[in-house]
Scaffold this motif. Structure first.
Motif, short mmCIF file in Angstrom:
data_model
loop_
_atom_site.label_atom_id
_atom_site.label_comp_id
_atom_site.label_asym_id
_atom_site.label_seq_id
_atom_site.Cartn_x
_atom_site.Cartn_y
_atom_site.Cartn_z
N GLU A 173 -6.60 1.48 10.48
CA GLU A 173 -7.00 0.66 9.34
C GLU A 173 -5.78 -0.04 8.71
OE1 GLU A 173 -8.83 1.21 4.82
OE2 GLU A 173 -9.10 2.80 6.30
N LEU A 174 -4.71 0.74 8.49
CA LEU A 174 -3.50 0.15 7.90
C LEU A 174 -2.88 -0.88 8.84
CD1 LEU A 174 -1.91 3.40 6.41
CD2 LEU A 174 -2.93 1.52 5.12
N GLU A 178 -1.85 -1.01 -3.86
CA GLU A 178 -2.96 -0.14 -3.48
C GLU A 178 -2.44 1.28 -3.21
OE1 GLU A 178 -4.54 -1.97 -0.04
OE2 GLU A 178 -5.28 -3.76 -1.10
N TYR A 217 -3.41 4.93 -1.34
CA TYR A 217 -4.22 5.75 -0.45
C TYR A 217 -3.88 7.22 -0.72
CZ TYR A 217 -5.62 1.73 2.45
OH TYR A 217 -6.16 0.55 2.90
N MET A 256 -7.93 3.22 -2.73
CA MET A 256 -8.68 2.67 -1.61
C MET A 256 -9.61 3.69 -0.96
SD MET A 256 -7.72 -0.35 -1.79
CE MET A 256 -8.53 -0.97 -0.33
N CYS A 257 -9.20 4.95 -0.87
CA CYS A 257 -10.03 5.97 -0.24
C CYS A 257 -9.58 7.33 -0.75
CB CYS A 257 -9.94 5.90 1.29
SG CYS A 257 -8.29 6.29 1.93
N ASP A 258 -10.29 8.35 -0.34
CA ASP A 258 -9.93 9.72 -0.73
C ASP A 258 -10.02 10.60 0.50
OD1 ASP A 258 -9.44 12.12 -1.87
OD2 ASP A 258 -10.96 11.98 -3.44
N LEU A 296 -6.90 6.22 9.98
CA LEU A 296 -6.16 5.64 8.86
C LEU A 296 -5.05 4.73 9.37
CD1 LEU A 296 -5.56 5.44 5.86
CD2 LEU A 296 -4.19 7.52 6.04
N ALA A 314 0.85 -1.19 0.00
CA ALA A 314 0.00 0.00 0.00
C ALA A 314 0.88 1.24 0.00
CB ALA A 314 -0.92 0.00 1.21
N VAL A 348 0.78 5.31 0.59
CA VAL A 348 0.04 6.48 1.07
C VAL A 348 0.75 7.70 0.50
CG1 VAL A 348 -0.84 7.71 3.09
CG2 VAL A 348 -0.52 5.23 3.19
#
Length: 324
Positions: A157-158, A116, A118, A136-138, A154, A77, A79
């Motif tokens: 979640e991670l 992914e 973020y 995955m999100c905004d 966040l 992922a 970020v």
């Protein structure tokens, strides 16, 4: 050659543009000051907590946690932090370029579906969707209004996805704010906790200046060389690794690691916001300087054309009187 009216209209247009860029530069400078204050208020806590946790993990203590152990990487992922608006030079372009390079490199090894993104910032979110990445999100509102609670959510979640094995590594891509004249594009490992690399991370910042000139940058370089020569690193003094753990190791780590995780994200947000304002201030200052230079050239051209027109009229008058 352009007529006097055309040159005069262009001078008026450049003057109007210069007023806008000058105002935007002052607004960015004011916002940068507030961002610097936010970082300055948070840094002592962040530096000391990071130093305690990573010195603790680097010491020979057992058992280790899953958050500081390497494992085979199957899903990653990223970020990525950018701004919500433009007119900040190459700030967004540099972040997007590093994100694209990182995704392509990882996709060639793991497959595109196993990478992914973020996005934190509207510019990088739009680009990631346009390129077909797995978004995955905004969290674009986090840039306009940095919020600790959103960073905690966040990070949780991670952390939960990492603990459950859904992702095996998390990387942060953002601009590290060192001073108004120096922002360093950084790719930093969020999970697993990289103890050896992070203990030697550069913590030097200059939060007192908001002038992005060549002289200021030269001052920063000289200051860095002088500190390296004298051994003044300005960091947190080393801690003794003879730890006495109360009540037990698991309880201590279960409290320190989540705090450090959300604090790392919050630091990255503040770094990115301050870097954005600094980049916009530099871009608007450069645009204002270019407008000043263009105005000097246009005024010179206007005066030359005006003088040439006057001279031509005088020659016509003199020539007519001689013929008569």
């Amino acid at each position: 050659m352009a007529s006097l009216k055309e040159i005069k209209n262009r001078i008026s247009s450049v003057n109007s543009t210069r007023k806008i860029t000058s105002a935007m530069k002052m607004v960015a400078s004011s916002k940068l000051h507030h961002a610097q204050v936010a970082i300055q208020n948070m840094l002592p806590y962040e530096n000391l907590l990071e130093h305690i946790l990573k010195s603790f993990l680097a010491a020979d203590v057992e058992p280790k946690t899953i958050f500081d152990q390497e494992r085979p990487v199957k899903r990653v992922a990223l970020v990525v932090f950018s701004s919500n608006s433009s007119l900040c030079g190459g700030f967004n372009a540099n972040v997007i370029k590093m994100m694209t390079k990182g995704v392509e490199s990882l996709a060639s090894e793991l497959g595109k579906d196993n990478v992914e993104v973020y996005p934190i910032g509207r510019k990088v979110a739009e680009k990631a969707r346009k390129l077909g990445y797995k978004v995955m999100c905004d969290l674009s509102d986090l840039i306009d209004h940095p919020n600790v609670q959103q960073c905690i959510d966040l990070a949780m979640e991670l952390g939960e996805r990492f603990a459950d094995g859904e992702i095996d590594r998390v990387e942060l891509i953002y601009h590290h704010f060192k001073s108004a004249g120096s922002q360093i594009l950084t790719q930093r490992t969020f999970l697993p906790i990289d103890v050896e690399t992070e203990l030697q991370r550069d913590h030097e910042r200059d939060l007192s200046l908001n002038i992005a000139t060549q002289k200021a940058q030269e001052y920063l370089r000289k200051k860095g060389r002088r500190q390296r020569q004298t051994g003044e690193d300005g960091g947190v003094p080393p801690l003794n690794d003879n730890f006495i753990v109360e009540p037990d190791l698991y309880t201590v780590l279960s409290q320190l690691i989540p705090k450090f995780a959300h604090l790392m994200l919050y630091t990255a947000v503040l770094d990115s916001v301050a870097s954005e304002h600094a980049a916009r201030m530099v871009a608007m200052q450069t645009a204002t300087d270019n407008a000043d230079e263009l105005l000097r050239e246009l005024n010179l051209q206007y005066n030359k054309s005006r003088q040439q027109a006057i001279t031509s009229e005088l020659l016509d008058i003199v020539g007519g009187s001689v013929n008569n």
